[in-house]
Design a protein around this motif. Sequence first.
Motif, PDB file in Angstrom:
ATOM      1  N   LEU B 351       0.837  -1.198   0.000  1.00  0.00           N
ATOM      2  CA  LEU B 351       0.000   0.000   0.000  1.00  0.00           C
ATOM      3  C   LEU B 351       0.876   1.253   0.000  1.00  0.00           C
ATOM      4  N   TRP B 352       1.946   1.196   0.779  1.00  0.00           N
ATOM      5  CA  TRP B 352       2.910   2.303   0.797  1.00  0.00           C
ATOM      6  C   TRP B 352       3.497   2.491  -0.594  1.00  0.00           C
ATOM      7  N   GLY B 353       3.907   1.375  -1.185  1.00  0.00           N
ATOM      8  CA  GLY B 353       4.545   1.437  -2.504  1.00  0.00           C
ATOM      9  C   GLY B 353       3.607   1.964  -3.570  1.00  0.00           C
ATOM     10  N   TRP B 354       2.357   1.493  -3.507  1.00  0.00           N
ATOM     11  CA  TRP B 354       1.423   1.955  -4.522  1.00  0.00           C
ATOM     12  C   TRP B 354       1.140   3.451  -4.342  1.00  0.00           C
ATOM     13  N   THR B 355       1.058   3.886  -3.097  1.00  0.00           N
ATOM     14  CA  THR B 355       0.793   5.304  -2.849  1.00  0.00           C
ATOM     15  C   THR B 355       1.919   6.176  -3.392  1.00  0.00           C
ATOM     16  N   PHE B 356       3.144   5.835  -2.984  1.00  0.00           N
ATOM     17  CA  PHE B 356       4.254   6.699  -3.373  1.00  0.00           C
ATOM     18  C   PHE B 356       4.665   6.509  -4.836  1.00  0.00           C
ATOM     19  N   GLY B 357       4.549   5.291  -5.314  1.00  0.00           N
ATOM     20  CA  GLY B 357       4.796   5.078  -6.739  1.00  0.00           C
ATOM     21  C   GLY B 357       3.778   5.823  -7.573  1.00  0.00           C
ATOM     22  N   GLY B 358       2.533   5.780  -7.115  1.00  0.00           N
ATOM     23  CA  GLY B 358       1.485   6.506  -7.809  1.00  0.00           C
ATOM     24  C   GLY B 358       1.691   8.010  -7.751  1.00  0.00           C
ATOM     25  N   LEU B 359       2.105   8.488  -6.584  1.00  0.00           N
ATOM     26  CA  LEU B 359       2.358   9.934  -6.468  1.00  0.00           C
ATOM     27  C   LEU B 359       3.476  10.346  -7.420  1.00  0.00           C
ATOM     28  N   GLY B 360       4.507   9.526  -7.466  1.00  0.00           N
ATOM     29  CA  GLY B 360       5.609   9.805  -8.382  1.00  0.00           C
ATOM     30  C   GLY B 360       5.142   9.846  -9.821  1.00  0.00           C
ATOM     31  N   ALA B 361       4.236   8.936 -10.156  1.00  0.00           N
ATOM     32  CA  ALA B 361       3.708   8.897 -11.517  1.00  0.00           C
ATOM     33  C   ALA B 361       2.840  10.109 -11.804  1.00  0.00           C
ATOM     34  N   VAL B 362       1.977  10.447 -10.852  1.00  0.00           N
ATOM     35  CA  VAL B 362       1.085  11.596 -11.045  1.00  0.00           C
ATOM     36  C   VAL B 362       1.903  12.878 -11.196  1.00  0.00           C
ATOM     37  N   ILE B 363       2.929  13.014 -10.380  1.00  0.00           N
ATOM     38  CA  ILE B 363       3.788  14.199 -10.479  1.00  0.00           C
ATOM     39  C   ILE B 363       4.419  14.282 -11.864  1.00  0.00           C
ATOM     40  N   ASP B 364       4.999  13.157 -12.313  1.00  0.00           N
ATOM     41  CA  ASP B 364       5.689  13.172 -13.602  1.00  0.00           C
ATOM     42  C   ASP B 364       4.726  13.255 -14.768  1.00  0.00           C
ATOM     43  N   SER B 365       3.464  12.898 -14.521  1.00  0.00           N
ATOM     44  CA  SER B 365       2.504  12.958 -15.613  1.00  0.00           C
ATOM     45  C   SER B 365       1.932  14.366 -15.782  1.00  0.00           C
ATOM     46  N   THR B 366       2.342  15.279 -14.920  1.00  0.00           N
ATOM     47  CA  THR B 366       1.953  16.684 -15.066  1.00  0.00           C
ATOM     48  C   THR B 366       2.851  17.290 -16.133  1.00  0.00           C
ATOM     49  N   ILE B 367       2.259  17.828 -17.160  1.00  0.00           N
ATOM     50  CA  ILE B 367       3.022  18.204 -18.355  1.00  0.00           C
ATOM     51  C   ILE B 367       4.216  19.120 -18.057  1.00  0.00           C
ATOM     52  N   PRO B 368       4.052  20.194 -17.303  1.00  0.00           N
ATOM     53  CA  PRO B 368       5.225  21.044 -17.054  1.00  0.00           C
ATOM     54  C   PRO B 368       6.331  20.305 -16.293  1.00  0.00           C
ATOM     55  N   VAL B 369       5.948  19.405 -15.416  1.00  0.00           N
ATOM     56  CA  VAL B 369       6.956  18.633 -14.678  1.00  0.00           C
ATOM     57  C   VAL B 369       7.647  17.665 -15.623  1.00  0.00           C
ATOM     58  N   ASN B 370       6.879  17.087 -16.509  1.00  0.00           N
ATOM     59  CA  ASN B 370       7.436  16.116 -17.439  1.00  0.00           C
ATOM     60  C   ASN B 370       8.468  16.749 -18.358  1.00  0.00           C
ATOM     61  N   GLN B 371       8.306  18.047 -18.618  1.00  0.00           N
ATOM     62  CA  GLN B 371       9.299  18.753 -19.439  1.00  0.00           C
ATOM     63  C   GLN B 371      10.687  18.618 -18.820  1.00  0.00           C
ATOM     64  N   VAL B 372      10.716  18.564 -17.486  1.00  0.00           N
ATOM     65  CA  VAL B 372      11.992  18.501 -16.766  1.00  0.00           C
ATOM     66  C   VAL B 372      12.365  17.050 -16.455  1.00  0.00           C
ATOM     67  N   MET B 373      11.374  16.268 -16.042  1.00  0.00           N
ATOM     68  CA  MET B 373      11.650  14.917 -15.526  1.00  0.00           C
ATOM     69  C   MET B 373      11.694  13.844 -16.601  1.00  0.00           C
ATOM     70  N   HIS B 374      11.269  14.201 -17.805  1.00  0.00           N
ATOM     71  CA  HIS B 374      11.137  13.179 -18.840  1.00  0.00           C
ATOM     72  C   HIS B 374      12.442  12.435 -19.036  1.00  0.00           C
ATOM     73  N   ASN B 375      12.334  11.113 -19.018  1.00  0.00           N
ATOM     74  CA  ASN B 375      13.493  10.259 -19.250  1.00  0.00           C
ATOM     75  C   ASN B 375      14.634  10.478 -18.265  1.00  0.00           C
ATOM     76  N   THR B 376      14.313  10.951 -17.066  1.00  0.00           N
ATOM     77  CA  THR B 376      15.284  10.909 -15.978  1.00  0.00           C
ATOM     78  C   THR B 376      15.015   9.653 -15.165  1.00  0.00           C
ATOM     79  N   LEU B 377      15.827   9.443 -14.161  1.00  0.00           N
ATOM     80  CA  LEU B 377      15.638   8.265 -13.322  1.00  0.00           C
ATOM     81  C   LEU B 377      14.373   8.352 -12.471  1.00  0.00           C
ATOM     82  N   TRP B 378      13.687   9.483 -12.514  1.00  0.00           N
ATOM     83  CA  TRP B 378      12.406   9.590 -11.815  1.00  0.00           C
ATOM     84  C   TRP B 378      11.433   8.550 -12.355  1.00  0.00           C
ATOM     85  N   VAL B 379      11.516   8.301 -13.653  1.00  0.00           N
ATOM     86  CA  VAL B 379      10.588   7.351 -14.281  1.00  0.00           C
ATOM     87  C   VAL B 379      10.828   5.933 -13.753  1.00  0.00           C
TER      88      VAL B 379
END
Lengths: 233, 514
Positions: B351-379
């Motif tokens: 549950l912890w993993g899904w929450t934080f993994g999901g948060l990480g995904a939601v953050i990176d799926s925000t277009i302005p954030v993705n401009q910076v995070m795209h194809n970094t190790l954040w993915v």
Amino acid sequence: MPPGPVKSVDRKAVQACGARSRPRRFGTAALGLALAAAGAGAALAPPIDELAHRSFAAHMVQHEIIAFVIPPFMLLFAAALPWSGPWTVAAIANALSRPVAALLISTAVLWAWHLPALYDAALRSDGVHLVEHATIFLAYLLFWRPLTGPGDAPVVLGSNGGRAAYLVAGAMQAAVLGATLTFADDRLYSYYVEASDPLLPAHLDQQLGGAIMWFSGPVVFGLAAAMVFRNRG
Amino acid sequence: MTRATDDSAAAGAEIVRAAIAYMIAGLATFLVMGALGLLMRIGHAGLWAIEARWFYAIMTLHGAGMVAAVLLAGMGALADVLNGRIRLSPRLLWTALVIYLLGSGFVVLATLVGGFGAGWTVLHPLPYVSQGEWSLWAALAMYAGYFLIAFAFLLFCLNVLYASARAYGGLGKALAWRYLFSGGRSGADDLPPPSHVAATVVAIDGVITVGAGVVLLVPLFAQAAGLIGPVDALFAKNLVFLFGHTMVNLNIYIAAALVYALLPRLTGRPWKTTWPVALALNLVIVLVLLPYFHHLYQDFAQPLAFAIIGQFASYAVALPAFLVTIFGGLSQFHRSGMRWSVPTILIALGLWGWTFGGLGAVIDSTIPVNQVMHNTLWVPAHFHTYYLLGAAAFTWAYMYWLIAELGKASESRISRAAAWLYGVGGAGFVLMFFYAGGLSVPRRFAEHIPVWQLPDQISIPFVILVALGALWLAGEMSGRAAAAWRGAARFAAPGDPVEREDAGGSPDSAAWPR
């Protein structure tokens, strides 16, 4: 006599049980024999047999039929008939077609005949070629028997788990051999390198032949899986 | 007992055995792929120079193999969850397993022998033009492997759909549609439990996903045969992500279904299909297909509308997951009086993993954030969190529980410590990935320059902790596997299977601390 498989304790009793308890399914026997004969005809007659001398890939098609088509249909034919042969033959066949033994024998035979020296020798001598095909056929007769029968419980795989493991092992060893041939940097079989009328360039031919051996596995073993698994285990 | 009930019991036992085989094969593959992952971390940390050619082959195998491993184990566990009311076909299960393993073999041979190292998100001139790094046959073998794995998954999904419709009298009833569309006023009798609804949802999307994969693969094979030219790159990229991204998400939903089934048995609380649960799971049918657009934000040829859809879908799909699985799961835990055991520890970690993994995904799926995070190790950070500490944790929890139940085994403090090790190690490992992503360390680089290596080096001890925990638990489960195999028949008695989905736990769960 109780129905079902019987352990071979008394050879005469076993033979008698076998003769009385196996129903004669002439339709199944005829079908098995017809399909085995068709496979043999396709593999050993033109054009495949002629092409096998010009192309490693074509030769692999021939071997695929000899190993994966003819034996299971022969066993289908044999399963429909009552077994009443000599006890010693049955004992030897049972010993060799215990799953682990059958797997090891078929693997060893397949890999041995693909060693360059033996493979080239088979192509250069009709006698050796005949031995090659006969041993591959017999080895795979042993291989398929634990899956198809006929036979007693110690030989035939009794659980779905055992059948799955056996099929995967049998398929993977052939896949590894096929991949080895496909990815080999060198052209392994001098017969095809020196052939006067090759069907394909030797290296491409070898890659294609290995791929045929490798990529046909899921088709053959997938179909086999669909037929041998049982809902009751 | 009549012959019909005898046959039913035998088939039920066969399904349990097939489930065990799926899970053991999946766990074994997971451990091997984990070793490859450790190798990659060691290479990145600068502790051992791995030749780039080998790094990419290992990376490709690790990624494909991990997904295949956890998915395989999840499928097996799900078959056991459904066993009883939704009776799958043992023959189909075993056949699918053989095909799946043969496909996995293709992937191993293509990468380790053929040297294929293009990953899975390939675009022309990949996968065929490799500048001499691998042959055409390696690429074909890789995609043949994917095809076989997808085909086996398709067989599984079709099996679930058929059995589910048969069990509940139609797919609509299996998805609780009458109950859902009447606002809960009717159709409440014979409602499928959340695990069954989730399984049906996964099966529907599984068929669609595999269809997308086939639509992509057929032209790829035709291209290899020289029949057609290169497939349109944008078309190919959309399809490859529709296939792959959805596939891994479905794996997570399979794992969620395991939690819906298992947690009530461990906490003694019901997890019923309420109206919000029915709505959330049915929305997933569509929502899980759309977020993949967030992988194409940086492709300027992609229509803007798809990017906007991807943005909204990436946020929206988090709601069912959060409300049903995470909130529902935490509600199960809260004041349940349950004592910590290996399964509950792993589920809590999940549950912890899904929450934080999901948060990480939601953050990176925000277009302005993705401009910076795209194809970094954040993915990789977010999907390793989702997988290692989400889907995999849920799946091992179910596997551990099932094997212990069938084999009548109990657990020790060391077992629970191993589960915590898995979680603590996993947390440290993924946090270093997130940290590196925050530093804009790029993903898919074989070699890291010295300034990138600190988080890589810190992650290695954590990976070792994960390995220790996983190996201990795997060793326990392996040792109990034979007893579990023999005990499979106990879970197939007529009349018993329906009770397994009710609250209150199984009468056979005396081995578990409650």
